[in-house]
Design an enzyme around this catalytic site. Structure first.
Site, PDB file in Angstrom:
ATOM      1  N   ASP A  67       0.826  -1.192   0.000  1.00 25.26           N
ATOM      2  CA  ASP A  67       0.000   0.000   0.000  1.00 25.26           C
ATOM      3  C   ASP A  67       0.868   1.253   0.000  1.00 25.26           C
ATOM      4  O   ASP A  67       2.084   1.183   0.183  1.00 25.26           O
ATOM      5  CB  ASP A  67      -0.976  -0.010   1.191  1.00 25.26           C
ATOM      6  CG  ASP A  67      -0.349  -0.536   2.487  1.00 25.26           C
ATOM      7  OD1 ASP A  67       0.887  -0.563   2.595  1.00 25.26           O
ATOM      8  OD2 ASP A  67      -1.107  -0.914   3.394  1.00 25.26           O
ATOM      9  N   ASN A 136      -8.039  -1.912  14.110  1.00 25.51           N
ATOM     10  CA  ASN A 136      -9.440  -2.147  13.728  1.00 25.51           C
ATOM     11  C   ASN A 136      -9.577  -3.371  12.815  1.00 25.51           C
ATOM     12  O   ASN A 136     -10.627  -3.594  12.225  1.00 25.51           O
ATOM     13  CB  ASN A 136     -10.016  -0.906  13.032  1.00 25.51           C
ATOM     14  CG  ASN A 136      -9.289  -0.586  11.725  1.00 25.51           C
ATOM     15  OD1 ASN A 136      -8.324  -1.256  11.361  1.00 25.51           O
ATOM     16  ND2 ASN A 136      -9.754   0.426  11.021  1.00 25.51           N
ATOM     17  N   HIS A 138      -7.813  -3.884   9.991  1.00 22.73           N
ATOM     18  CA  HIS A 138      -7.549  -3.676   8.555  1.00 22.73           C
ATOM     19  C   HIS A 138      -6.353  -4.507   8.095  1.00 22.73           C
ATOM     20  O   HIS A 138      -5.421  -4.761   8.845  1.00 22.73           O
ATOM     21  CB  HIS A 138      -7.381  -2.193   8.195  1.00 22.73           C
ATOM     22  CG  HIS A 138      -6.130  -1.535   8.677  1.00 22.73           C
ATOM     23  ND1 HIS A 138      -6.105  -0.250   9.154  1.00 22.73           N
ATOM     24  CD2 HIS A 138      -4.841  -1.961   8.743  1.00 22.73           C
ATOM     25  CE1 HIS A 138      -4.867   0.069   9.485  1.00 22.73           C
ATOM     26  NE2 HIS A 138      -4.081  -0.944   9.259  1.00 22.73           N
ATOM     27  N   GLU A 143      -9.903  -1.297   4.820  1.00 22.52           N
ATOM     28  CA  GLU A 143     -10.478  -0.901   6.106  1.00 22.52           C
ATOM     29  C   GLU A 143     -11.860  -1.555   6.293  1.00 22.52           C
ATOM     30  O   GLU A 143     -12.478  -1.970   5.311  1.00 22.52           O
ATOM     31  CB  GLU A 143     -10.648   0.629   6.138  1.00 22.52           C
ATOM     32  CG  GLU A 143      -9.343   1.421   6.052  1.00 22.52           C
ATOM     33  CD  GLU A 143      -8.596   1.504   7.390  1.00 22.52           C
ATOM     34  OE1 GLU A 143      -8.913   0.734   8.320  1.00 22.52           O
ATOM     35  OE2 GLU A 143      -7.677   2.333   7.493  1.00 22.52           O
TER      36      GLU A 143
END
Ligand code: F6R
Length: 254
Positions: A67, A136, A138, A143
């Protein structure tokens, strides 16, 4: 799924780097997709050290990044391209032709995603993908969301991720709110996926993974349950109360 529980981040670096080195020996042409962040730093440190003291051939390996922040180029010290050069590529003997990176400064980001997908298609599936884990859940910058975009795409970075990543940026800098990321399809098709997690702040997300059996786009990590060749390497703090269990069950864990 296999879980390897390590005493600390240093040992995790040793174990994960050994696994990567082994891959390089088994498959000198491997295509590897690699992460940034704080978790992989001890892995790259140990890998660089091991490569320096071995005669392993690296010249046919291929490297991709998972990414990249939209708006940051390779010369920005918070870009993921910069990170990979700093911690890995500049430290080992690889040629720029072996490295494929997402360009966060591309004039047309959709075209950039298509370019990346075509380059992934040209190598077939990744032989090896490693990633840390977001608090979270991801994976790369996939996400929690209503749905996933399967391949490389522009992602809106979750507020909690922006908050978590502020620690890397100077006080007067803004954390980008968009990223380019490979999608879950390429992650699920990778021949091997290794997730690394260290520190007490990852304990809750690892617990959630084991406590909640549902697979949901609201918790991207849950998809890894379906990966046919998935290894988790955790330090003691990230293991939480399961540390002793993982130490005693080094084989497959359901
Ligand atoms: C980084 C990436 C992210 C990180 C995750 C954890 O390339 O894809 O998913 O792995 O945000 O980051 P750290 O390791 O800094 O806790």
């Amino acid at each position: 799924m296999r879980v390897i529980a390590c005493e600390n981040a240093h040992q995790l670096g040793d174990v994960a780097s050994e696994l990567i080195l082994d891959l390089f020996v088994q498959n000198p042409e491997a295509a590897c997709c690699l992460p940034t962040g704080s978790t992989p730093i001890p892995v790259y440190q140990a890998l660089v050290e091991k490569i320096r003291t071995s005669d392993i051939k690296l010249n046919e390996l291929k490297f991709f990044n998972l990414d990249e922040y939209v708006g940051l180029g390779v010369h920005h010290n918070q870009s993921y391209a910069y990170f990979l050069f700093e911690h890995l590529f500049s430290q080992i003997n690889v040629d720029s032709s072996q490295i494929t990176l997402l360009n966060g400064l591309a004039a047309d980001l959709d075209v950039e995603c298509t370019r990346y997908n075509q380059l992934i298609d040209a190598i077939g599936n990744f032989d090896f993908v490693m990633d840390g884990i977001g608090v979270n859940g991801h994976i790369a910058f996939n996400e929690p969301a209503e749905f996933f975009i399967p391949r490389t795409h522009i992602s809106a970075i979750a507020p909690s991720t922006i908050e978590a990543n502020k620690r890397f940026f100077a006080q007067d800098e803004t954390v980008p709110d968009q990223a380019l990321t490979i999608g879950l399809e390429d992650i699920m098709k990778a021949k091997r996926f290794v997730l690394i997690a260290t520190g007490a702040n990852k304990k809750a997300v690892i617990e959630r993974f084991f406590n909640e059996p549902e697979i949901t786009t609201q918790f991207p990590m849950s998809f890894l349950r379906m990966h046919p060749n998935f290894t988790m390497i955790l330090d003691k703090e990230a293991c939480g109360s399961r540390y002793d269990y993982f130490r005693n069950h080094v084989g497959e864990i359901k």
